[in-house]
Design a protein around this motif. Structure first.
Motif, PDB file in Angstrom:
ATOM      1  N   ILE A 167       1.149  -5.374  -5.574  1.00 21.31           N
ATOM      2  CA  ILE A 167       1.081  -6.489  -4.609  1.00 21.31           C
ATOM      3  C   ILE A 167       1.792  -7.726  -5.185  1.00 21.31           C
ATOM      4  CG2 ILE A 167      -0.507  -8.113  -3.447  1.00 21.31           C
ATOM      5  CD1 ILE A 167      -2.349  -5.694  -2.971  1.00 21.31           C
ATOM      6  N   ASN A 210       6.733  -4.254 -11.438  1.00 19.66           N
ATOM      7  CA  ASN A 210       5.441  -3.549 -11.445  1.00 19.66           C
ATOM      8  C   ASN A 210       5.071  -3.114 -12.858  1.00 19.66           C
ATOM      9  OD1 ASN A 210       5.414  -3.848  -8.713  1.00 19.66           O
ATOM     10  ND2 ASN A 210       6.051  -1.756  -8.243  1.00 19.66           N
ATOM     11  N   ALA A 244       2.176   1.714  -3.513  1.00 21.73           N
ATOM     12  CA  ALA A 244       1.128   2.085  -4.471  1.00 21.73           C
ATOM     13  C   ALA A 244       0.589   3.494  -4.221  1.00 21.73           C
ATOM     14  CB  ALA A 244      -0.006   1.074  -4.399  1.00 21.73           C
ATOM     15  N   ILE A 245       0.292   3.818  -2.952  1.00 21.94           N
ATOM     16  CA  ILE A 245      -0.375   5.100  -2.670  1.00 21.94           C
ATOM     17  C   ILE A 245       0.624   6.256  -2.610  1.00 21.94           C
ATOM     18  CG2 ILE A 245      -1.868   6.362  -1.069  1.00 21.94           C
ATOM     19  CD1 ILE A 245      -2.961   3.605  -0.179  1.00 21.94           C
ATOM     20  N   SER A 265      -4.154  -3.988 -12.809  1.00 22.89           N
ATOM     21  CA  SER A 265      -4.295  -2.662 -12.192  1.00 22.89           C
ATOM     22  C   SER A 265      -3.039  -2.352 -11.361  1.00 22.89           C
ATOM     23  CB  SER A 265      -5.518  -2.651 -11.270  1.00 22.89           C
ATOM     24  OG  SER A 265      -5.258  -3.431 -10.136  1.00 22.89           O
ATOM     25  N   PRO A 319       0.818  -1.234   0.000  1.00 24.14           N
ATOM     26  CA  PRO A 319       0.000   0.000   0.000  1.00 24.14           C
ATOM     27  C   PRO A 319       0.847   1.278   0.000  1.00 24.14           C
ATOM     28  CG  PRO A 319      -0.830  -1.555   1.620  1.00 24.14           C
ATOM     29  CD  PRO A 319       0.446  -2.112   1.127  1.00 24.14           C
ATOM     30  N   TRP A 340      -2.720  -1.599  -8.187  1.00 24.21           N
ATOM     31  CA  TRP A 340      -2.700  -2.327  -6.906  1.00 24.21           C
ATOM     32  C   TRP A 340      -2.288  -3.782  -7.095  1.00 24.21           C
ATOM     33  CZ3 TRP A 340      -3.144  -1.260  -1.800  1.00 24.21           C
ATOM     34  CH2 TRP A 340      -3.437   0.072  -1.476  1.00 24.21           C
ATOM     35  N   THR A 341      -2.909  -4.451  -8.087  1.00 24.71           N
ATOM     36  CA  THR A 341      -2.590  -5.873  -8.327  1.00 24.71           C
ATOM     37  C   THR A 341      -1.115  -6.007  -8.697  1.00 24.71           C
ATOM     38  OG1 THR A 341      -4.797  -5.974  -9.283  1.00 24.71           O
ATOM     39  CG2 THR A 341      -3.451  -7.939  -9.511  1.00 24.71           C
ATOM     40  N   GLY A 355       3.656   3.375  -7.202  1.00 26.01           N
ATOM     41  CA  GLY A 355       4.162   2.122  -7.789  1.00 26.01           C
ATOM     42  C   GLY A 355       5.658   2.114  -8.005  1.00 26.01           C
TER      43      GLY A 355
END
Lengths: 239, 180
Positions: free
Chosen positions: B150, B135, B120-121, B144, B117, B146-147, B125
């Motif tokens: 992760i 990524n 990403a946030i 996406s 997180p 997030w996917t 990324g």
């Protein structure tokens, strides 16, 4: 030339508050540029700009590439030499970079605070000496580990143990380089503990360095402790 | 101060310095692992859990001062690694190398869940070059953000933490051998 801890706290409060209450890209980039300019004038060192570029470029370029070209979540708006361009993605990349850049400028601001002044300042504010000792001891041991790692690497090479150039050799060499560093440091911990004890650490109440304490800088210090977590929450869009 | 606490204080400093210093040594060797959690895992074997959290938190703070300010955002990752490692040490999962591989995978998953997180946030990324490349690969395949982050984090962190756990297991064995 260095920045005083009180001034670093002051700039942290001002810049964090400004970026906290606005998420406009132009505004955040202006805060960053202003802060860099202030540090540049205070330290009279051009290294400030180089440092900022070195720290921030690895974010800006990949962000533009990831969101402005690759991320399929943003709609493609045009083509540039067969490369898809996504305007919303570019905007998102610049906005993320603006958030990061304020934080990086603040970090550079703190990097220009003189270490000895900082320790005196912390002691004068009754920060527990154990906490200061932990940070100072750890920071002092990092170059020692690097040097020891390098000398173990050279010794193993001299003994004919392959430590490269291919990846397999490098991975295979990890235990023979890292384990001696760890064990020697752990064994030294005992001696360090006795040295601390023999120097009187923790045997009496430490009164600290008596520095003139301005009420205003203490106020700044308390406010910065409150504002920094809010800024982090703002950066991760929870506020 | 009790000599026992003084010794613990030194162990905390050593573990923090190991986290940061070994990260730099792995750069020197151009290794594909960062090795920046060995100190936290070792501290889980040597110290009580509140002090393990201190090691993790201070490692991030000091790394943000001496390496890169972005380390400060991963303070939660180090704390979680410390807590998970403490539980695993109590469950005797660092006794043998096969067990430490399982521990490494568990720590890797926990670490990926906490750090993804932030990547990403906060950083959109972007992370260390290897993870950023992964990524980008996942994003290009249509996943996406997030996917992708992760998935990338799970792969990188699992490999990294398994390596760190094996080295920590060997170090614990060697240290306990020295003390006998």
């Amino acid at each position: 030339m260095s920045i005083s801890p009180a001034r670093a706290v002051g700039w942290t409060i001002i810049c964090s508050s400004l970026s906290l209450f606005s998420s406009l890209i132009i505004f955040e980039l202006s805060i960053t540029l202003s802060l860099i300019l202030v540090i540049l004038i205070s330290t009279m060192s051009i290294k400030v700009i180089t440092r900022f570029i070195i720290l921030s470029a690895p974010f800006l370029i990949p962000l533009l590439l990831i969101h402005g070209v690759i991320n399929p979540q943003f709609e493609q708006t045009s083509l540039f030499f067969l490369m898809p361009i996504r305007n919303d993605g570019i905007l998102f990349a610049v906005s993320t970079y603006a958030n990061i850049s304020v934080f990086l400028a603040l970090a550079i601001n703190w990097w220009h605070v003189d270490r000895d002044n900082m320790i005196d300042w912390l002691i004068a504010r009754k920060i527990p000496s154990i906490f200061i000792c932990l940070i100072a001891q750890s920071a002092a041991m990092i170059p020692l580990i690097e040097r020891r790692g390098f000398s173990v690497l050279r010794s193993q090479n001299a003994r004919g143990i392959p430590t490269g150039p291919n990846l397999f050799h490098r991975i295979k060499a990890i235990p023979s380089i890292i384990l001696p560093v760890i064990t020697s440091l752990m064994n030294e911990a005992d001696h360090r503990s006795y040295t601390l004890w023999s120097r009187g650490f923790g045997q009496s109440q430490f009164s600290g360095v008596q520095l003139p304490l301005g009420q205003r800088s203490d106020f700044f210090y308390i406010i910065s402790v409150l504002i920094l977590p809010l800024t982090v929450l703002h950066m991760i869009d929870l506020l | 101060m009790d000599p026992k606490y003084q010794k613990q204080l030194i162990f905390i400093s050593v573990c923090i310095a190991l986290n940061i210093g070994l990260g730099k040594v792995s750069n020197l060797l151009s290794l594909p692992f960062t090795m920046d959690t060995i100190g936290t895992i070792l501290s889980a074997a040597l110290l009580p859990w509140p002090l393990v959290i201190t090691v993790g938190a201070l490692s991030s703070i000091i790394a943000s001062m001496v390496i890169h300010p972005a380390f400060l955002f991963y303070i939660g990752t180090q704390i979680v690694i410390g807590l998970v490692a403490s539980i695993l040490v109590k469950s005797q999962l660092f006794k043998t190398i096969p067990k430490s591989i399982i521990s490494g995978l568990i720590i890797g998953i926990a670490s990926a869940v906490v750090s993804a997180p932030v990547t990403a946030i906060v950083f959109g990324g972007v992370s260390v070059p290897g993870l950023t490349a992964l990524n980008v690969l996942f994003l290009a395949s249509g996943k996406s953000l997030w996917t992708s982050v992760i998935s990338g984090s799970l792969i990188v962190e699992s490999i990294d933490k398994v390596a760190a756990s094996i080295v920590s297991c060997l170090a614990i064995k060697r240290l306990s051998g020295n003390n006998q």
